[in-house]
Design a protein around this motif. Structure first.
Motif, mmCIF file in Angstrom:
data_model
loop_
_atom_site.group_PDB
_atom_site.id
_atom_site.type_symbol
_atom_site.label_atom_id
_atom_site.label_comp_id
_atom_site.label_asym_id
_atom_site.label_seq_id
_atom_site.Cartn_x
_atom_site.Cartn_y
_atom_site.Cartn_z
ATOM 1 N N ALA A 156 -8.105 1.423 -2.302
ATOM 2 C CA ALA A 156 -7.318 -0.506 -2.943
ATOM 3 C C ALA A 156 -7.215 -0.826 -3.811
ATOM 4 N N GLN A 191 -6.054 5.482 -5.981
ATOM 5 C CA GLN A 191 -5.708 6.784 -4.722
ATOM 6 C C GLN A 191 -5.717 7.762 -5.384
ATOM 7 N N ARG A 240 -2.805 10.575 2.027
ATOM 8 C CA ARG A 240 -3.642 10.206 1.410
ATOM 9 C C ARG A 240 -5.069 10.445 1.916
ATOM 10 N N PRO A 264 -8.318 7.324 0.562
ATOM 11 C CA PRO A 264 -6.763 5.633 0.901
ATOM 12 C C PRO A 264 -7.817 5.155 0.111
ATOM 13 N N SER A 321 -14.260 0.799 2.321
ATOM 14 C CA SER A 321 -13.133 0.559 1.876
ATOM 15 C C SER A 321 -13.449 -0.111 0.238
ATOM 16 N N LEU A 354 -3.055 2.199 -7.316
ATOM 17 C CA LEU A 354 -4.043 1.464 -6.489
ATOM 18 C C LEU A 354 -5.573 2.323 -6.331
ATOM 19 N N SER A 409 0.842 -1.366 0.130
ATOM 20 C CA SER A 409 -0.055 0.115 0.064
ATOM 21 C C SER A 409 1.206 1.074 -0.324
ATOM 22 N N ASN A 410 0.535 1.775 -0.799
ATOM 23 C CA ASN A 410 1.083 3.441 -0.155
ATOM 24 C C ASN A 410 0.884 4.066 1.047
#
Length: 320
Positions: free
Chosen positions: A181, A150, A176, A179, A194, A148, A112-113
């Motif tokens: 995914a 984002q 972010r 955020p 999410s 991703l 992930s970032n």
């Protein structure tokens, strides 16, 4: 001379004080400069280095995509979309008054970032940076991660607060703003949800005075222009009301119209939107597949898009 032929020129940045135009030569992995006399020179990229303060042409910047110039600090910022190794910088800057290049955001080629300090030695990381824009009043950049899905903010000196104070950006840090995914087009979700999925290409900050109210983004694949509401209240643009902290479309999601035609009752359709800029109160969009440049007056929240020019460009120039 072969090095000075363009191969898929992408982002551009213009210095109105000097007349210099910088162009991201995507497939040659170089940045070229065209001065006011029309002389073209290699400016940066083409090397293999990620070492801070190394010469501009020694720096690695594969597939440069977008450029932003901050002439006040003599820095040309570049998203190096094709840099994919763990040691690479994905967002770099090159000095215009000295022969040096630096990493602002280092690549994280797996996982992930990461929020945190910027710079090559900082803990903050991002996947592959693509679109790039600048806060008009601060030393802050917004960039899209097209791996991703984002939207990130990175400081090169100033601080700010987003999402009604829930996300704070410190000086020389990365945060972010969405955020998510994965890439996609699952909208009308809270920025913390999410299940949110976006595919952000270009970014344009929506300003209210000196405050960034939101970030416009375009999703080329799904024919969407969206907005991230960074405030604590509802905002309405393009006839769409977007609640506080929500990410949603300001166009009719996924709706296309045939090339060269305009809907009878509604101009909020776009097809494969590409470049975007904010010119005064007008959000101007390259409606790629329909062959138009369209605009929306962001000072009149319920105004739909109107078409102003046939045959759009792939991108627009950032002028400072």
């Amino acid at each position: 001379m072969a090095d000075l032929y363009f191969n898929e020129p992408r982002g551009m940045a213009y210095n109105s004080a000097t007349g210099d135009l910088y162009v991201a030569d995507y497939s040659n992995s170089k940045i070229l400069k065209i001065d006011s006399a029309g002389t073209v020179t290699l400016f940066a990229g083409g090397g293999s280095s990620n070492t801070d303060a190394d010469t501009r042409l020694n720096h690695k910047c594969n597939n440069p995509q977008d450029l932003v110039l901050d002439a006040s600090v003599n820095k040309l910022f570049v998203t190096c979309y094709g840099n994919t190794a763990a040691a690479d910088g994905t967002l770099k800057y090159f000095m215009t008054n000295s022969d040096n290049g630096y990493t602002l955001v280092r690549l994280n080629n797996s996982g992930s970032n990461i929020d945190g300090t910027s710079g090559y030695s900082g803990v903050g990381r991002s996947r592959r940076a693509y679109g790039l824009s600048k806060h008009p009043n601060k030393k802050i950049l917004f960039f899209s991660d097209l791996d991703l899905g984002q939207i990130m903010a990175v400081s090169y000196g100033d601080t700010d607060s987003f999402h009604n104070g829930a996300v704070n950006l410190g000086a020389n840090n990365i945060v972010r703003l969405t955020p998510g995914a994965a890439l996609g087009n699952t909208l009308n979700k809270a920025y913390t949800d999410s299940a949110l999925r976006i595919r952000p290409y270009d970014l344009v900050p929506l300003m209210n005075g000196s405050t960034v109210e939101g970030i416009f983004f375009n999703n080329y694949n799904d024919s969407v222009v969206g907005l991230v509401n960074l405030t604590g209240s509802d905002i309405t643009y393009g006839g769409q009301t977007i609640a506080a902290g929500i990410v949603n479309s300001v166009t009719l999601s996924g709706a296309n119209y045939a090339r060269g035609t305009i809907p009878a009752y509604n101009n909020t359709y776009v097809r494969n939107p590409m470049g975007m800029i904010l010119d005064g109160s007008n959000l101007i969009i390259a409606d790629f597949k329909n062959g138009y440049i369209s605009k929306m007056d962001v000072s009149a929240p319920n105004t739909p898009f109107t078409d102003i020019l046939k045959t759009p460009p792939f991108c627009f120039i950032h002028s400072l």
